[in-house]
Enzyme design. Structure first.
Site, mmCIF file in Angstrom:
data_model
loop_
_atom_site.group_PDB
_atom_site.id
_atom_site.type_symbol
_atom_site.label_atom_id
_atom_site.label_comp_id
_atom_site.label_asym_id
_atom_site.label_seq_id
_atom_site.Cartn_x
_atom_site.Cartn_y
_atom_site.Cartn_z
ATOM 1 N N HIS A 94 0.852 -1.196 0.000
ATOM 2 C CA HIS A 94 0.000 0.000 0.000
ATOM 3 C C HIS A 94 0.888 1.246 0.000
ATOM 4 C CE1 HIS A 94 -2.803 3.081 1.205
ATOM 5 N NE2 HIS A 94 -3.751 2.279 0.759
ATOM 6 N N GLU A 96 0.818 3.871 1.556
ATOM 7 C CA GLU A 96 1.188 4.378 2.889
ATOM 8 C C GLU A 96 2.345 3.574 3.485
ATOM 9 O OE1 GLU A 96 -2.812 4.185 4.369
ATOM 10 O OE2 GLU A 96 -3.323 5.792 2.955
ATOM 11 N N GLY A 172 -7.643 9.166 -0.294
ATOM 12 C CA GLY A 172 -8.072 9.956 0.861
ATOM 13 C C GLY A 172 -8.204 11.443 0.550
ATOM 14 N N SER A 212 -10.364 7.200 -3.378
ATOM 15 C CA SER A 212 -11.614 7.967 -3.276
ATOM 16 C C SER A 212 -12.787 7.334 -4.027
ATOM 17 C CB SER A 212 -11.389 9.412 -3.729
ATOM 18 O OG SER A 212 -10.426 10.039 -2.890
HETATM 19 P P1 PGA Z 1 -9.541 6.013 0.047
HETATM 20 O O1 PGA Z 1 -8.323 4.997 0.269
HETATM 21 O O2 PGA Z 1 -10.697 5.203 -0.493
HETATM 22 O O3 PGA Z 1 -9.824 6.580 1.401
HETATM 23 O O4 PGA Z 1 -9.086 7.035 -0.936
HETATM 24 C C1 PGA Z 1 -8.045 3.988 -0.651
HETATM 25 C C2 PGA Z 1 -6.885 3.161 -0.170
HETATM 26 O O5 PGA Z 1 -5.947 3.708 0.429
HETATM 27 O O6 PGA Z 1 -6.852 1.941 -0.370
#
Ligand code: PGA
Length: 251
Positions: A94, A96, A172, A212
């Site tokens: 991911h 992140e 996000g 999103s």
């Molecule tokens: P989000 O995150 O739907 O809040 O944009 C998607 C993700 O990180 O998998």
């Protein structure tokens, strides 16, 4: 061959134990029908989520795993530990994890291999930063992430992989990628699999979009030719949004 749609909710670092129990009780009402539905709670909620959903079609998966199989790695969670609580799939790479925990292509390829070697399926995430897209580097970068992360797997192993394309600038932020940007990247990714593994594999492999996805755009995104579902962050924390997204995937 028709690919089955998949909707996976990534809870990230949200939900205490009690909050997760409440959400899971609501999630039991979801009609999965023709869609594979998965949720990825935090490690502390996995065990309980598996037992609460034991009679449901919803699969509980992990958000991450460590690359070594066991040993002196304080704070880490192994594949064997996941399997011991009934978790057989894991998200790897991911953005992140790449960004905040410095997980590079070498680490991610090792994680992917450790999971697959131990019969745990993976959702492997790729995605570019906005600056890379603005420089026109996005295809090259995604190609690199896929080749480095996955292409050491053999033809049998690759069948246990789902790819998630998540442009970092859409995660996000409420800023979804344009439909043409999503479709062209998914088509490009499928072509990479075609070149490496042949058309049987490339036609089977599922490629999710993430970034999103919400009830108001899910249906349109899921109707794109090479989109096989979504990886959902924010909207997976709310029953009615997640339910609506699963419904959209059912068409
Ligand atoms: P989000 O995150 O739907 O809040 O944009 C998607 C993700 O990180 O998998």
């Amino acid at each position: 061959m028709k690919r089955k749609k998949l909707v996976a909710g990534n809870w990230k670092m949200n939900m205490t134990y009690d909050e997760s129990v409440s959400l899971i009780e609501e999630l039991k009402q979801i009609s999965t029908n023709d869609v594979d539905v998965k949720i990825a709670p935090s490690f502390t909620n996995l065990n309980n989520a598996v037992s609460l959903l034991s009679l449901s079609e919803i699969e509980v998966i992990a958000q991450d795993v460590y690359l070594e199989e066991r040993g002196a790695f304080t704070g880490e969670i192994s594949i064997e530990m996941l399997k011991s609580v009934g978790v057989n799939s894991v998200i790897i790479g991911h953005s992140e994890r790449r960004k905040y925990f410095n997980e590079n292509d070498f680490i991610l390829s090792k994680k992917a291999k450790t999971a697959i070697d131990n019969s745990v399926n993976i959702i492997f995430c790729v995605g570019e930063e906005l600056s890379e897209r603005e420089k026109g580097n996005h295809f090259k970068l995604i190609k690199n992430q896929i080749i480095c992360g996955l292409f050491s797997l053999d033809t049998e192993q690759i069948k246990n992989v789902v790819v998630a394309y998540e442009p970092v600038w859409a995660i996000g932020t409420g800023k979804t990628a344009e439909n043409y940007q999503i479709q062209e990247m998914h088509e490009y990714i499928r072509k990479l699999f075609d070149d490496k593994y042949g058309s049987d594999i490339s036609r089977q492999i599922r490629i999710l979009y993430g970034g999103s996805v919400k009830p108001n755009n899910a249906e349109e995104i899921f109707s794109l030719k090479d989109v096989d579902g979504g990886l959902i962050g924010g909207a997976s924390l709310n029953f009615s949004d997640f339910n609506a997204i699963v419904r959209a995937a059912n068409g």
